[in-house]
Enzyme design. Structure first.
Site, short mmCIF file in Angstrom:
data_model
loop_
_atom_site.label_atom_id
_atom_site.label_comp_id
_atom_site.label_asym_id
_atom_site.label_seq_id
_atom_site.Cartn_x
_atom_site.Cartn_y
_atom_site.Cartn_z
CE1 TYR A 4 -1.07 8.33 -6.94
CE2 TYR A 4 -1.85 8.25 -4.68
CZ TYR A 4 -1.02 8.08 -5.56
OH TYR A 4 0.07 7.04 -5.31
CG ASP A 62 -9.51 5.87 -3.92
OD1 ASP A 62 -9.62 5.60 -2.43
OD2 ASP A 62 -8.52 6.18 -4.53
CE LYS A 105 -3.64 8.80 2.25
NZ LYS A 105 -4.08 9.07 0.84
#
Ligand SMILES: *Cc1c(COP(=O)(O)O)cnc(C)c1O
Length: 435
Positions: free
Chosen positions: A145, A240, A268
């Site tokens: 994702y 990523d 994050k």
């Protein structure tokens, strides 16, 4: 299953006001047959719902809170920044400081641009890679994702997997026509695709530790194959690291596994709980970004002082010697305890872990890719989830999400979690026999 009255009433109101009652799909806890709990506050590794019930939290805001909730250094830094003003839309010192910290920490990053979310980071990195190579093709991997970017919503894991939808309506075929998704951890499939189509590909994007199909560690040979083939065919390799960055090591997965990409995306942890993303890489790629170059990318609130302050304070804490060793020990205790339980009870389940990211799959395993992850018994996971919640353990409400351990989790918290798991899993055995 209904939640307690206060959460229930809030959820009824929320559902009228917001699609599905939540601002991000997995929060709705639909796949585990539960209504979401509304959270009042957090402290350390614990959260408290609006009913005042206490939980040990393994969601940690889906990864950012590596120090747990309300770490005093982070709160103080944000308060100090707040006292100077919330946002200026003009440069501030804190943006430079966080950028320099990321560059110093991450091998692949020579220059970095701040954005407001991981989605913005991956979207912008793709744009930069396309401009740099003059190509359109993108390769991603099933179950990875990368945020809700149109062109990346293909076999996208996480919420998309949980809701069991292959892509998303609203994304034109022509937008995903340049995206190819291959099985994770399959070096051979990747090499053979690159032999054929390598010259059409602008970028290969991967979660170097996959955390959005449950937790799936990379085969080091797979990462190595990505590096070799992208180099050979002149594509940009993008890691990523929105989840794995500053999580599996201070220098991210690239440091832990010794494979250095051309570009990296963050989010994050670099925001310490505030909305932040960042993308960076080689100077020759990043220098194309406006205003230095022609590739347009902007953000009204990008580099926001409060978010920068939270990120800097977090990075300063996790830089301290021994931080990752201690975190590793705590997470290993959880992993080993769960494995012992599974073994003793003869549960068809398996545990994956890299550093403080962990996944418990209700399948005998091994789980090395999305196909295998999807073989998990999600009904069993749902029962496990609800049982754990009843025992005061707050897990990510889906089989295809990673569990996060923070530095605020102590041995006693892990042991309390394991003792809850023992009771809950023993209760699941009846279901195991009939199904
Ligand atoms: C969370 C995540 C994103 C998206 O970040 P948002 O801040 O939710 O937009 C992208 N990539 C990975 C690997 C993630 O875990």
């Amino acid at each position: 299953m209904k939640s307690d009255p206060k959460s229930y009433l809030l959820f009824q109101r929320a559902k009228e006001a917001t699609p599905g009652g939540v601002n991000s799909p997995v929060r709705a806890a639909k796949s585990v047959g539960q209504d979401p709990l509304f959270i009042d506050k957090g402290q350390g590794c614990r959260i408290y719902d609006v009913e005042g019930r206490e939980y040990i939290d393994y969601v940690c805001s889906w990864g950012p809170l590596i120090l747990g909730h309300r770490h005093p250094a982070v709160i103080e830094a944000v308060e100090q920044a707040m006292a100077r003003g919330l946002s200026f839309g003009a440069p501030v010192d804190l943006e430079v400081e966080l950028a320099e910290m990321i560059i110093a920490a991450v091998d692949s990053v020579e220059m970095v641009r701040m954005v407001n979310s991981g989605t913005e980071a991956t979207m912008s990195a793709i744009r930069a890679a396309r401009a740099y190579t003059g190509r359109d093709g993108i390769v991603k991997f099933d179950g990875c994702y990368h945020g809700h970017v149109d062109s990346l919503l293909v076999a996208a894991g996480s919420g998309v997997a949980t809701l069991n939808i292959p892509g998303s309506p609203g994304v034109p075929d022509s937008f995903v026509g340049h995206t190819l998704s291959l099985p994770y951890n399959d070096a051979e499939a990747f090499r053979s695709m690159m032999r054929e189509k390598g010259e059409d590909m602008a970028a290969v994007m991967v979660e170097p530790v996959a955390g959005n199909m449950g937790m799936v560690p990379p085969d080091p040979e797979f990462l190595q194959a990505l590096r070799e083939e992208t180099e050979k065919h002149g594509c940009v390799l993008i890691f990523d690291e929105v989840m794995s960055g500053f999580r599996v090591a201070y220098g991210g997965a690239q440091h832990r596994f010794g494979v250095i990409p051309d570009m990296s995306c963050f989010g994050k942890i670099v925001g310490g709980g505030m909305p932040v993303g960042a993308y960076g890489g080689k100077k020759e790629i990043m220098e194309q970004i406006a205003p230095q170059g022609p590739v347009y990318q902007a953000g009204t609130l990008a580099g926001n002082p409060l978010a920068m302050a939270a990120g800097i304070a977090t990075l300063k804490q996790i830089q301290q010697p021994g931080f990752y060793d201690n975190l590793e020990k705590t997470a290993a205790r959880l992993e080993e305890g769960l494995l012992r339980l599974i073994d003793r009870l003869g549960m068809p389940a398996t545990v994956n872990r890299v550093g403080s990211m962990l996944g418990l799959f209700f399948t005998p395993g091994p789980v090395t890719n999305f196909e295998q992850a999807k073989g998990s018994d999600t009904e069993q996971f749902a029962r496990y989830y609800r049982g754990m919640l009843e025992h005061g353990i707050y897990l990510p409400p889906a089989q295809f999400e990673a569990v996060f351990v923070s530095s605020a989790h102590e041995t006693a918290d892990i042991d309390a979690t394991l003792s809850a798991a023992e009771t809950v899993m023993a209760g699941l055995q009846d279901h195991t026999r009939v199904t």
